[in-house]
Design an enzyme around this catalytic site. Structure first.
Site, PDB file in Angstrom:
ATOM      1  N   TRP A 211       0.867  -1.442   0.393  1.00  0.00           N
ATOM      2  CA  TRP A 211      -0.164   0.102  -0.004  1.00  0.00           C
ATOM      3  C   TRP A 211       1.096   1.049   0.113  1.00  0.00           C
ATOM      4  O   TRP A 211       0.591   2.636   0.261  1.00  0.00           O
ATOM      5  CB  TRP A 211      -1.137   0.225   1.359  1.00  0.00           C
ATOM      6  CG  TRP A 211      -0.540  -0.721   2.187  1.00  0.00           C
ATOM      7  CD1 TRP A 211       0.149   0.320   3.804  1.00  0.00           C
ATOM      8  CD2 TRP A 211      -0.293  -1.769   2.717  1.00  0.00           C
ATOM      9  NE1 TRP A 211       0.164  -0.962   4.216  1.00  0.00           N
ATOM     10  CE2 TRP A 211      -0.043  -2.111   4.095  1.00  0.00           C
ATOM     11  CE3 TRP A 211      -0.872  -3.168   2.258  1.00  0.00           C
ATOM     12  CZ2 TRP A 211       0.039  -3.053   4.692  1.00  0.00           C
ATOM     13  CZ3 TRP A 211      -1.120  -4.015   3.246  1.00  0.00           C
ATOM     14  CH2 TRP A 211      -0.574  -3.911   4.499  1.00  0.00           C
TER      15      TRP A 211
ATOM     16  N   HIS B 264      10.333   7.401  -3.963  1.00  0.00           N
ATOM     17  CA  HIS B 264      12.126   8.323  -3.579  1.00  0.00           C
ATOM     18  C   HIS B 264      13.558   8.482  -4.772  1.00  0.00           C
ATOM     19  O   HIS B 264      13.274   7.656  -5.489  1.00  0.00           O
ATOM     20  CB  HIS B 264      12.501   8.036  -2.099  1.00  0.00           C
ATOM     21  CG  HIS B 264      13.024   6.634  -1.402  1.00  0.00           C
ATOM     22  ND1 HIS B 264      13.564   5.871  -0.857  1.00  0.00           N
ATOM     23  CD2 HIS B 264      13.168   5.266  -2.518  1.00  0.00           C
ATOM     24  CE1 HIS B 264      13.609   4.928  -0.836  1.00  0.00           C
ATOM     25  NE2 HIS B 264      13.486   4.747  -1.986  1.00  0.00           N
TER      26      HIS B 264
ATOM     27  N   ARG C 153       4.030   7.635  -4.649  1.00  0.00           N
ATOM     28  CA  ARG C 153       3.962   6.342  -4.115  1.00  0.00           C
ATOM     29  C   ARG C 153       1.886   6.250  -4.375  1.00  0.00           C
ATOM     30  O   ARG C 153       1.409   6.963  -4.675  1.00  0.00           O
ATOM     31  CB  ARG C 153       3.272   7.600  -2.237  1.00  0.00           C
ATOM     32  CG  ARG C 153       5.272   8.480  -2.132  1.00  0.00           C
ATOM     33  CD  ARG C 153       5.762   7.166  -1.702  1.00  0.00           C
ATOM     34  NE  ARG C 153       6.644   7.347  -0.799  1.00  0.00           N
ATOM     35  CZ  ARG C 153       7.835   8.522   0.006  1.00  0.00           C
ATOM     36  NH1 ARG C 153       6.908   8.976   0.271  1.00  0.00           N
ATOM     37  NH2 ARG C 153       8.819   9.041  -0.485  1.00  0.00           N
TER      38      ARG C 153
ATOM     39  N   GLN D  23      11.255  14.909  -6.076  1.00  0.00           N
ATOM     40  CA  GLN D  23      11.528  15.028  -4.302  1.00  0.00           C
ATOM     41  C   GLN D  23      13.002  15.276  -5.150  1.00  0.00           C
ATOM     42  O   GLN D  23      13.279  15.923  -6.320  1.00  0.00           O
ATOM     43  CB  GLN D  23      11.943  13.508  -3.790  1.00  0.00           C
ATOM     44  CG  GLN D  23      11.457  13.227  -3.229  1.00  0.00           C
ATOM     45  CD  GLN D  23      11.149  11.814  -2.014  1.00  0.00           C
ATOM     46  OE1 GLN D  23      11.920  10.875  -2.849  1.00  0.00           O
ATOM     47  NE2 GLN D  23      10.974  11.606  -1.073  1.00  0.00           N
TER      48      GLN D  23
ATOM     49  N   VAL E  54      19.765   5.708   6.214  1.00  0.00           N
ATOM     50  CA  VAL E  54      20.590   6.118   7.324  1.00  0.00           C
ATOM     51  C   VAL E  54      21.027   6.122   9.380  1.00  0.00           C
ATOM     52  O   VAL E  54      19.856   5.360   9.320  1.00  0.00           O
ATOM     53  CB  VAL E  54      20.641   7.956   7.080  1.00  0.00           C
ATOM     54  CG1 VAL E  54      20.948   8.755   5.841  1.00  0.00           C
ATOM     55  CG2 VAL E  54      18.766   8.302   6.869  1.00  0.00           C
TER      56      VAL E  54
ATOM     57  N   ALA F 221      23.119  12.116   3.901  1.00  0.00           N
ATOM     58  CA  ALA F 221      22.640  12.119   2.053  1.00  0.00           C
ATOM     59  C   ALA F 221      21.074  12.820   2.892  1.00  0.00           C
ATOM     60  O   ALA F 221      20.510  12.713   4.350  1.00  0.00           O
ATOM     61  CB  ALA F 221      22.480  10.948   1.972  1.00  0.00           C
TER      62      ALA F 221
END
Lengths: 352, 814
Positions: free
Chosen positions: A161, A178, A204, A218, A261, A315
């Site tokens: 989802w 992303h 998404r 993005q 990260v 990042a």
């Protein structure tokens, strides 16, 4: 012909010509006058022929007189010509007066989409800090979109989802959720030092509302080297915030979780409208969230063959539409893919 | 997760404002999304005692209650069926602003003394609904006996509830105890954990009470058998806490399991032991064909790999997700078997996903629960059960835990903190912070390394940088300075596609276009509408039949499951929408077309620019020449954009496309490479996209092809010093001869001095004969080294005349 007779004819001619010139009121009349008196067949020019009929002793004096008259008449003519031309120009200008409040003739022009303009602006800001702008595929493999980013297959972020999934035989192929997959792609292609930003569309599986879009943009940032520290991340993001929102802006890190990260934070900028005191725009918090960031997870570095003991990296990712909404006070993210000309045409003007 | 502050205060009391607490936790990674204040609107409501109840003289259904609350003593007329003398209740006085118990909208009403059937009611004894605590309005809310009479209710029952977002890495915070541990570490204050039963003293039961067949999926299972249970409502304090935490009270046994789960993070389940065949538990995978009716009364078929809790013969629960109806605790239950177990997170996740069944228990197991937590949860649950059911006693306890999980040790360089963070934190502070979080840390002899023992509840901590984060988030990221990266930088290259995209985008905007951003998906209906049903290529400039287009399994917009191979259909939608409110629209988009490769391969992403224009050529004005945008407007835009991009020789040729006007469509190419297509949309196609009664001109160009066609290497730019000479040529050709051919012939014959040929007139008439047209061109000649003379041009005129005759059958008109 006797000299006296010549002189009297000359004087008569001079008087007649001068009288005639005072009566000339237009450029056309003036040209006729010129033809009549001083043109190549004009009466004054004819007088030069009469010089031959005089005694040779009288000729020099008569010639002098004749030249005198010619010069005088020519000068008068030229003055008059200048006068009349100036008058004609002035008259034309008067007649050409327009209503300057009538609309100008409009060239038909358009402008770039605000998202493109913001990407260009960010690309310039980061270029000044040595970051290269690169682009990556929008249709991605599960390996790049998830695995290499330390999101294993049983991670909640891989839930059906959240991700738009392509129909394939066996390989997991998705619309990238992303811009982060380019972290792995860039690091596979080039060894440190690496400094890139990656703008682009992401997707998404998410219901649309005023603050959610299933397709948006993005910008990913990545720096990897032997001496990259989290304070550098803060400095770069602060520089970004200052370029975008003013020279006194500050950046705040808040502990947050992103699998790729460690440590991970989200970052916010103090609200430019209230200077961090709290207002309606920042929902009284004094801070506006800009995106997520952190130090590249050692497993991500190791996954692309970079030794995480030697190299470190940072990042970050931010939403382009969100930045635009912050900057222009836009309350509905759906406007960006709405493509209404009344919205699009608002972005022709420069924002500094 | 909802954390009532009073509950949290059982563990820790930081003595700060709720706002401060929420902020501190949020900054450290436990995000407080909302703070709900319970009871701050309970003015004029007190804890009261019902001294006596007498019948109403004039109404059977009403009673008169004599209620006292400190200095207040009054008579209340009420119809509440459960009111009785001796109860402790919530007494509202006149002026209280409470929810109207009889309304469904939650509307509030100020309480006034009212006469009811002749008797004055001076106040009100409140139901839960009236106080905004629940929807319960059948009877009044009865408080615990020890509630202090006369105290404002807000002081007794009010609370602040912190609503947390728990990120997947913070499973260990998914409880009061977990949040309390954070608070204790952040404020450096002690933590007190409520006591539980001593498990070591419990009687062991039958050897076979618990059998785990699959220890991979169930590393630990503890069961406690309790006799003498009397099922009934929970004490008010317990029910209240559950409600404040967002969980509905059910009965004392179930409430205890929920209470302990919220408090410790350990999910528990209670079975009615009499309903368990053999009175025992087997943890195993389901057998083929087995079914279970879960507590939500849904009959579920079980896949063979599903982990279940079974009795001697049948499944009685879905491990870690939900129990079964057959062994549900009911009013008649007297003996329970309490489960405290640990299940494999992936197994629970798969069961929960497959059955689309998420519960408070599964949410915890999915994130990973520490197996060692079973003891804390079980001990606490037994203690509470024995407290609430005074006649209960434990008759058997079993704890099957074949491989107890031990804490791990992590060794890291002490310099790592500074290497990652860029600041130096004293090692004593690091060790202290880690200690507060439950980690044991010590340095080696020369302080070069730090050895950290990671508690078993911190499954999320596995690498040195996890330890760095633990320290950083407690010390606070505010302490990081802002620095800029230093040292060598990477060589910066500019991306040629990005440069081209920016360039053509600016050119398209200068030519009147507005850049759009549209969704990348099409429906099959859109493709059919655009391309016709012949099922040729679905794209204009890429050849992809609709069957081959990439398909999305779960599209966001219903039916739009194809990744586009042309930008035009998605641009037509905003074109039509804009034409509803403006007289003209010119839109373009720079985006990608997704050209499939193999079935399991990534597609080729072709960079393209698409244009759609329609409407009036000029906006209404006193200078306007008007007219409708058409083929030549889109052609002008394309010429402008491609010339600006730097494409040298453009060739336009008639083309055929199923979406486009058969007589007004062209391909555009350069040096033999096809760059794109342009034309007017067929009226039927435009109509299918909701655009009627207006010409729509469209174009699509492959920027990938444009980039490949750009001349590479040096481009010489001449500086012209001499005046050009212009000469007009009127050329008579057959009507069918394309002007482009005539122009090319002119320019070729004029080489190298002819620099341009501008068509300024087209004439048809008797003078030149039927089926002929005369094209008038002004040709500009320029030489780099001299001013041209008439003699130069005579030479060209002859060559032009000859070539026109030979190549296009044309004649110069004298």
């Amino acid at each position: 012909m006797q000299r006296a007779e010549f002189e009297s004819q000359l004087n008569e001619l001079k008087d007649a010509a001068e009288r005639s010139l005072t009566g000339v009121s237009g450029l056309e009349d003036l040209q006729s006058w010129e033809r009549e008196y001083i043109g190549s067949k004009g009466s004054l020019t004819l007088m030069f022929r009469a010089l031959g009929g005089l005694d040779s002793a009288d000729r020099p004096e008569a010639g002098r007189l004749l030249n005198q008259v010619k010069q005088s008449l020519t000068a008068t003519f030229e003055n008059r010509e200048t006068e009349l031309k100036a008058g004609a120009t002035a008259a034309r200008l008067v007649s050409e007066a327009v209503d300057v409040t009538l609309p100008g003739r409009q060239p038909q022009t358009g402008n770039a989409h605000p998202v493109s303009l913001m990407i260009d602006e960010l690309s310039e800001i980061f270029a000044l800090m040595g970051f290269q702008t690169v682009f990556g595929p929008e249709v991605e493999t599960g390996r790049y979109n998830f695995d290499l980013l330390n999101i294993p297959s049983d991670h909640p972020a891989r839930d059906v989802w959240d991700t738009i999934i392509m129909d394939t035989l066996s390989e997991e192929i998705v619309l990238r959720t992303h811009t982060s997959p380019m972290q792995a792609r860039v690091m596979e292609e080039s060894k440190p030092p690496v400094r890139v930003i990656v703008p682009g569309r992401v997707y998404r599986y998410e219901a649309q509302d005023a603050s959610h879009e299933w397709m948006f943009h993005q910008l990913e940032g990545l720096a990897v080297d032997s001496n990259i520290r989290m304070s550098d991340l803060k400095g770069v993001l602060q520089e970004l915030a200052r370029q975008l929102f003013g020279p006194t802006r500050r950046i705040r890190f808040r502990c947050d979780f992103f699998p790729f990260v460690e440590p991970g934070v989200d970052f916010a900028v103090d609200c430019a409208i209230c200077n961090g005191k709290g207002c309606r725009v920042c929902k009284q918090s004094g801070w506006l969230e800009m995106g997520g960031a952190g130090m590249v997870h050692p497993r991500v570095l190791a996954g692309v063959g970079i030794d995480p003991e030697v190299y470190t990296g940072f990042a970050f990712g931010l939403g382009i539409e969100r930045l635009l909404m912050m900057r222009y006070g836009i309350s509905d993210i759906r406007a960006f893919a709405g493509n209404d000309l009344r919205f699009l045409s608002e972005f022709a003007a420069l924002t500094v | 997760m909802n954390v009532p502050l009073k509950w949290l205060n059982d563990f820790v009391d930081p003595d700060v404002s709720v706002k401060d607490l929420a902020h501190r936790l949020t900054m450290a990674g436990l995000e407080v999304e909302k703070i709900e204040e319970i009871g701050n609107d309970w003015d004029h409501v007190y804890v009261g005692k019902v001294l006596g109840v007498s019948p109403h003289p004039d109404a059977d259904r009403l009673v008169l209650a004599d209620v006292e609350a400190g200095k207040h003593h009054l008579t209340v007329v009420t119809g509440a069926p459960n009111i009785a003398a001796g109860q402790t209740v919530a007494l509202a006085l006149a002026g209280a602003n409470l929810i109207d118990g009889h309304s469904d909208s939650g509307q509030k009403k100020v309480l006034k003394p009212t006469k009811m059937r002749g008797v004055m009611s001076e106040g009100m004894v409140c139901s839960e609904k009236e106080l905004g605590l629940s929807d319960e309005h059948e009877g009044i809310m009865v408080l615990d006996d020890n509630a202090p009479i006369g105290l404002p209710l807000q002081e007794y029952l009010g609370d602040s509830v912190l609503e947390f977002e728990i990120t997947p890495n913070l499973a260990h915070n998914f409880s009061m105890h977990g949040v309390a541990r954070e608070v204790s570490a952040l404020y450096d204050i002690p933590i007190t954990v409520p006591t539980g039963a001593d498990l070591a003293t419990l009687p062991a039961g039958n050897q076979n009470l618990v059998v785990i067949e699959n220890t991979d999926l169930c590393p630990r299972y503890a069961a406690t058998v309790c006799e003498g249970i009397e099922v009934g409502p929970s004490p008010a304090w317990l029910a209240r806490r559950l409600q404040n935490a967002g969980v509905r009270p059910i009965n004392n046994v179930v409430d205890v399991t929920n209470y302990v789960m919220l408090e410790t993070g350990q999910p528990l389940h209670a079975f009615d032991r009499d309903m368990l065949e053999g009175g025992r538990i087997v943890v195993r995978t389901a057998r083929a064909g087995e079914m279970i009716e879960t507590l939500d009364h849904i009959e579920r078929k079980l896949d063979p790999d599903r982990l279940v809790i079974a009795d001697a013969s049948k499944p009685v629960g879905l491990a870690g997700v939900m129990g079964g109806v057959s062994s549900e605790v009911t009013d008649t239950t007297t003996e329970v078997l309490l489960e405290g177990a640990n299940f494999n997170m992936k197994s629970v996740r798969h069961t929960s996903r497959a059955l689309k069944l998420r519960t408070d228990a599964s949410a915890r197991y999915e994130r990973g629960v520490d197996p060692n937590l079973v003891a804390e949860g079980m001990a606490r649950a037994i203690a509470l059960l024995l407290l609430i059911c005074p006649n209960a006693r434990v008759t058997a306890f079993a704890d099957v835990y074949p491989e107890p999980l031990q804490p791990t040790t992590l060794t890291m360089r002490t310099s790592r903190f500074e290497q990652v963070l860029g600041i130096s934190i004293p090692m004593t502070e690091i060790i202290d912070v880690l200690g507060r979080l439950g980690f044991d840390a010590e340095t080696n002899a020369d302080s070069s390394q730090l050895n950290v023992t990671v508690p078993t509840w911190r499954k999320d901590v596995s690498i040195p940088d996890d330890i760095v984060e633990e320290v950083a988030r407690v010390v606070g990221y505010d302490t990081l300075p802002s620095t800029l990266p230093w040292g060598q930088t990477a060589p910066v290259k500019r991306d040629p596609v990005y440069q081209l995209r920016r360039h053509v985008r600016d050119a398209a905007a200068a030519a009147g276009g507005f850049e759009a951003v549209t969704y990348v998906t099409d429906s099959e209906t859109d493709v059919d509408a655009f391309r016709g049903r012949e099922r040729g290529s679905a794209g204009l400039i890429v050849d992809v039949p609709v069957e081959r287009m990439l398909r999305i399994i779960n599209p966001m917009q219903s039916g739009r499951n194809l990744l586009r191979v042309s930008l035009i259909p998605s641009l037509l939608e905003p074109l039509g929408a804009n034409l509803k409110h403006t007289s003209a629209a010119r839109l373009f988009e720079c985006a990608r077309l997704y050209v499939p490769n193999g079935p399991d391969e990534l597609p080729a992403e072709v960079e393209a620019i698409g244009f759609v224009i329609a409407g009036e050529r000029e906006s209404l004005s006193v200078y306007g020449r008007g007219g409708e945008l058409d083929f030549f407007d889109i052609k002008g835009m394309i010429e402008h954009v491609l010339q600006r991009a730097g494409i040298p020789d453009l060739t336009f040729e008639p083309a055929i496309d199923p979406a486009l006007h058969p007589g007004r469509t062209a391909s555009v190419s350069s040096g033999g490479t096809k760059l794109g297509i342009l034309g007017e949309l067929l009226p039927d196609v435009a109509s299918a996209f909701g655009i009627d009664d207006v010409r729509v001109a469209v174009a699509e160009i492959s920027l990938t092809a444009v980039l490949a066609s750009l001349p590479s290497g040096r481009r010489d730019v001449p500086v012209q010093r001499y005046l050009p000479v212009r000469q007009d040529f009127a050329i008579i050709v057959d009507e069918a001869t394309p002007a482009g051919d005539v122009e090319r012939t002119l320019l070729d014959a004029g080489r190298p001095l002819a620099s341009s040929a501008d068509l300024f007139d087209i004439f048809r008439g008797e003078q030149i004969g039927e089926g002929k047209k005369s094209l008038a061109y002004r040709v500009t000649f320029i030489a780099p080294d001299r001013t041209l003379t008439d003699d130069d041009l005579v030479k060209f005129r002859k060559r032009i005349e000859k070539n026109l005759k030979q190549q296009v059958g044309g004649a110069l008109r004298v």
